[in-house]
Design a protein around this motif. Structure first.
Motif, short mmCIF file in Angstrom:
data_model
loop_
_atom_site.label_atom_id
_atom_site.label_comp_id
_atom_site.label_asym_id
_atom_site.label_seq_id
_atom_site.Cartn_x
_atom_site.Cartn_y
_atom_site.Cartn_z
N ILE A 35 8.28 7.41 4.67
CA ILE A 35 8.52 6.08 4.12
C ILE A 35 7.52 5.10 4.71
O ILE A 35 7.29 5.08 5.92
N CYS A 94 21.62 2.60 5.44
CA CYS A 94 21.14 3.91 5.89
C CYS A 94 22.30 4.73 6.43
O CYS A 94 22.99 4.32 7.36
N PRO A 95 22.56 5.90 5.86
CA PRO A 95 23.70 6.71 6.30
C PRO A 95 23.55 7.19 7.73
O PRO A 95 24.55 7.51 8.37
N ASP A 96 22.33 7.28 8.21
CA ASP A 96 22.13 7.80 9.56
C ASP A 96 21.93 6.68 10.58
O ASP A 96 21.77 6.97 11.76
N CYS A 98 19.34 4.92 11.15
CA CYS A 98 18.14 5.25 11.90
C CYS A 98 17.04 4.23 11.67
O CYS A 98 15.89 4.46 12.00
N ILE A 99 17.37 3.07 11.09
CA ILE A 99 16.37 2.00 10.93
C ILE A 99 16.73 0.89 11.92
O ILE A 99 17.86 0.43 11.95
N ILE A 114 11.64 3.32 12.02
CA ILE A 114 12.47 4.37 11.43
C ILE A 114 12.39 5.58 12.33
O ILE A 114 11.29 6.01 12.71
N CYS A 143 16.31 10.60 10.29
CA CYS A 143 16.25 10.35 8.85
C CYS A 143 16.45 11.64 8.06
O CYS A 143 15.96 12.69 8.44
N MET A 144 17.21 11.54 6.96
CA MET A 144 17.40 12.73 6.13
C MET A 144 16.74 12.56 4.77
O MET A 144 17.04 13.28 3.84
N TYR A 145 15.84 11.58 4.67
CA TYR A 145 15.02 11.43 3.47
C TYR A 145 15.86 11.28 2.22
O TYR A 145 15.53 11.80 1.17
N CYS A 146 16.99 10.54 2.34
CA CYS A 146 17.83 10.33 1.18
C CYS A 146 17.23 9.28 0.26
O CYS A 146 17.54 9.23 -0.92
N GLY A 147 16.41 8.39 0.81
CA GLY A 147 15.77 7.39 -0.03
C GLY A 147 16.64 6.17 -0.33
O GLY A 147 16.25 5.32 -1.12
N ILE A 148 17.80 6.07 0.28
CA ILE A 148 18.66 4.92 0.00
C ILE A 148 17.98 3.62 0.42
O ILE A 148 18.05 2.62 -0.27
N CYS A 149 17.29 3.65 1.57
CA CYS A 149 16.63 2.43 2.04
C CYS A 149 15.60 1.96 1.03
O CYS A 149 15.51 0.76 0.74
N TRP A 168 7.93 5.27 -0.90
CA TRP A 168 7.78 6.69 -0.57
C TRP A 168 6.31 7.07 -0.59
O TRP A 168 5.58 6.67 -1.49
S1 SF4 Z 1 15.70 7.75 3.82
FE1 SF4 Z 1 17.91 7.59 4.14
S2 SF4 Z 1 18.21 8.33 6.20
FE2 SF4 Z 1 16.04 7.92 6.02
S3 SF4 Z 1 15.81 5.83 6.77
FE3 SF4 Z 1 16.09 5.71 4.55
S4 SF4 Z 1 18.28 5.41 4.26
FE4 SF4 Z 1 17.98 6.13 6.37
#
Ligand code: SF4
Ligand code: SF4
Lengths: 168, 345
Positions: A48, A65-67, A69-70, A99, A104-110, A121
């Motif tokens: 990211i 962010c679910p984790d 991690c930001i 980050i 990070c699990m690369y979910c892309g929510i952020c 991305w």
């Molecule tokens: S991709 Fe998902 S886990 Fe990674 S920083 Fe963004 S929201 Fe958090």
């Protein structure tokens, strides 16, 4: 023609795959990674990138962010007025944006949630480190990734939505 | 064994020493060969990938590297494990494998011990591994290990029966329990009066061959009969708590047993060391024999591993039902028909 039982058919599939892999014209479906590399697709989720000028420190990405991690730290400051004679504007000055890619699990929510087009991305994926602590990318490093962000693909013909641009 | 090749008379203890050394080198090598050729290479090809490439030429030394890695690992024994039983279990499994090799004939004189009850002995010692597996499962004080061990126990006992019954068909036809005599019976046999090809028992005992192949698949706890070691259910089953060289023992035991069973199948059904056109009494048979046996073993092993890499896992009840309701009656019918035919013809 009588039906071939599934169990026999299955044996045929594995055998055919083996012959196909060994044939000079066939070859395996995989590549020998460090020696050869596959070209990731342009929209691949590799890493990211942060376009710092667009970020308002609104914290939406960090909270979604679910984790968790930001990491964002900011302070309020006064920016010069846009027009001559106007009032100075109050803005959030970003102090830290990081980050932690070890979480990070690369979910892309952020990227999805950012209302100000500050996160993108990039298909770049080779940023492994010897020490896990080095996977924490601070905003300078996140900013460097911006160069690797490809342009958005144009929408389908006839689409009314305005195409988005990557800020350069 | 050795007298004929080197034309030297050897004392009993010298012969024994040579046999022990040959076995000690041979058995791990067989496991290595099967592991590399089938587990690493053939499985990869069947899944459209190349397999290990880095260690040694074309990755052929990968398994040796893995073995060295296992030796370096810490030897962990769980705190609440039954230490003695835990340590003994892999040895029991490996001992059962080693004992099976005793009666495998690789040539008219190349056999560790030509027991008159050879195949019976092989079946008996190969079922010893159940004891080792149960010991491992019980002593690990781990619920997954216990489940895996009990599953293995149930499965090995269920499939021991069709295995032995399938062998019975061959024994009735050959009229002997000795492995050498079974090979001779195939060499001396004839098909429709034509003796040039002998009579590999796979032709007359095709049903027994099928049952035997299915049963050894289950005996080796390989897919589709890998309930006892299913990673997704019991995370490796009875060997979940084992590390380092103890795990290596189980691994070695698994593949060396696969080789031994393939050798038994090759001997019982494909004629063992015997090659058409070579006089089984000549010294040449002692040289060509091992090569012929090896080729036949590789053919059987290819079948075993082909099934292994193709089929998904059976459910526990399907597995038991398959053994008791289909394989055992089929094997009994095969014995009956073979017996009648042997008496009538
Ligand atoms: S991709 Fe998902 S886990 Fe990674 S920083 Fe963004 S929201 Fe958090
Ligand atoms: S959501 Fe976007 S603008 Fe808001 S803090 Fe995150 S990156 Fe900055």
């Amino acid at each position: 023609m009588p039906k071939v039982p599934g169990m026999v058919k299955g044996l045929g599939v594995t055998f055919r795959t083996m012959v196909e892999t060994l044939k000079p014209s066939g070859g395996p479906a995989t590549v020998q990674y460090p020696h050869e590399k596959e070209e990731p697709s342009p929209r691949a989720r590799g890493v990211i990138a942060l376009h710092e000028e667009n970020c308002t420190a609104c914290m939406l990405c960090s909270r979604e962010c679910p984790d968790w991690c930001i990491y964002i730290e900011a302070h309020k400051t006064l920016a010069p007025p846009r027009r001559a004679g106007g009032k100075p504007r109050q803005v959030n000055q970003l102090d830290r944006f990081a980050i932690d890619y070890s979480l990070c699990m690369y979910c892309g929510i952020c990227v999805e949630v950012c209302p100000f087009e500050a996160l993108f991305w990039s298909p770049e994926y080779e940023f492994s480190e010897v020490s896990i602590a080095d996977l924490l990318h601070e905003k300078e490093r996140l900013g460097e990734w911006m160069e690797t962000v490809p342009d958005f693909e144009p929408y389908e013909a006839g689409s009314e939505a305005k195409g988005k641009k990557v800020p350069r | 064994m050795s007298e004929l090749i080197f034309a030297i008379e050897l004392a009993y203890w010298q012969q024994t020493l040579i046999k022990v050394l040959v076995a000690a080198v041979l058995i791990p090598t067989t496991a290595l060969i099967l592991g590399i050729v089938f587990l690493f290479k053939m499985m990869s090809w069947m899944q459209s990938r190349m397999g290990p490439q880095e260690a040694g030429p074309r990755g052929l030394l990968q398994l040796a590297a893995d073995g060295l890695k296992f030796l370096q690992k810490e030897d962990i024994i769980p705190d609440r494990a039954d230490r003695f039983v835990f340590k003994a279990a892999p040895v029991v499994v490996l001992a059962s494998t080693f004992l099976t090799y005793v009666i495998l004939p690789a040539g008219p004189d190349l056999i560790i011990e030509n027991l008159p009850t050879g195949i019976f002995f092989a079946m008996a010692v190969s079922s010893l591994s159940v004891v080792g597996v149960l010991m491992a499962g019980w002593s690990s004080s781990n619920k997954y290990a216990l489940m895996g061990g009990l599953r293995a126990g149930g499965q090995l006992i269920a499939y021991e029966l069709p295995l032995i019954l399938a062998v019975m068909g061959v024994v009735i036809q050959a009229g002997s329990l000795s492995m050498q005599d079974i090979v001779w019976a195939q060499a001396d046999g004839s098909m429709f009066g034509f003796g040039g090809l002998g009579l590999p028992f796979v032709i007359t005992q095709i049903v027994a061959f099928f049952i035997f192949m299915v049963a050894i698949q289950a005996e080796l706890t390989q897919p589709p009969f890998d309930m006892p070691v299913a990673e997704s259910e019991v995370v490796g089953g009875f060997h979940v708590e084992y590390t380092g060289f103890r795990f290596l023992f189980f691994f070695l035991g698994e593949f060396a047993t696969a080789f031994a069973f393939a050798a038994i199948a090759a001997t019982l059904f494909l004629g063992g060391w015997w090659v058409p056109g070579i006089d089984p009494n000549s010294a040449l048979a002692n040289i060509v024999g091992p090569i012929a046996l090896f080729v036949k073993i590789m053919v059987v092993a290819f079948l075993i591993f082909w099934f292994r890499f193709t089929y998904p896992r059976f459910r526990e009840d399907q597995l038991q039902r398959f053994a008791w309701k289909y394989l055992i009656p089929l094997a009994l019918a095969n014995i009956t028909i073979t017996g009648i035919l042997v008496v009538v013809l």
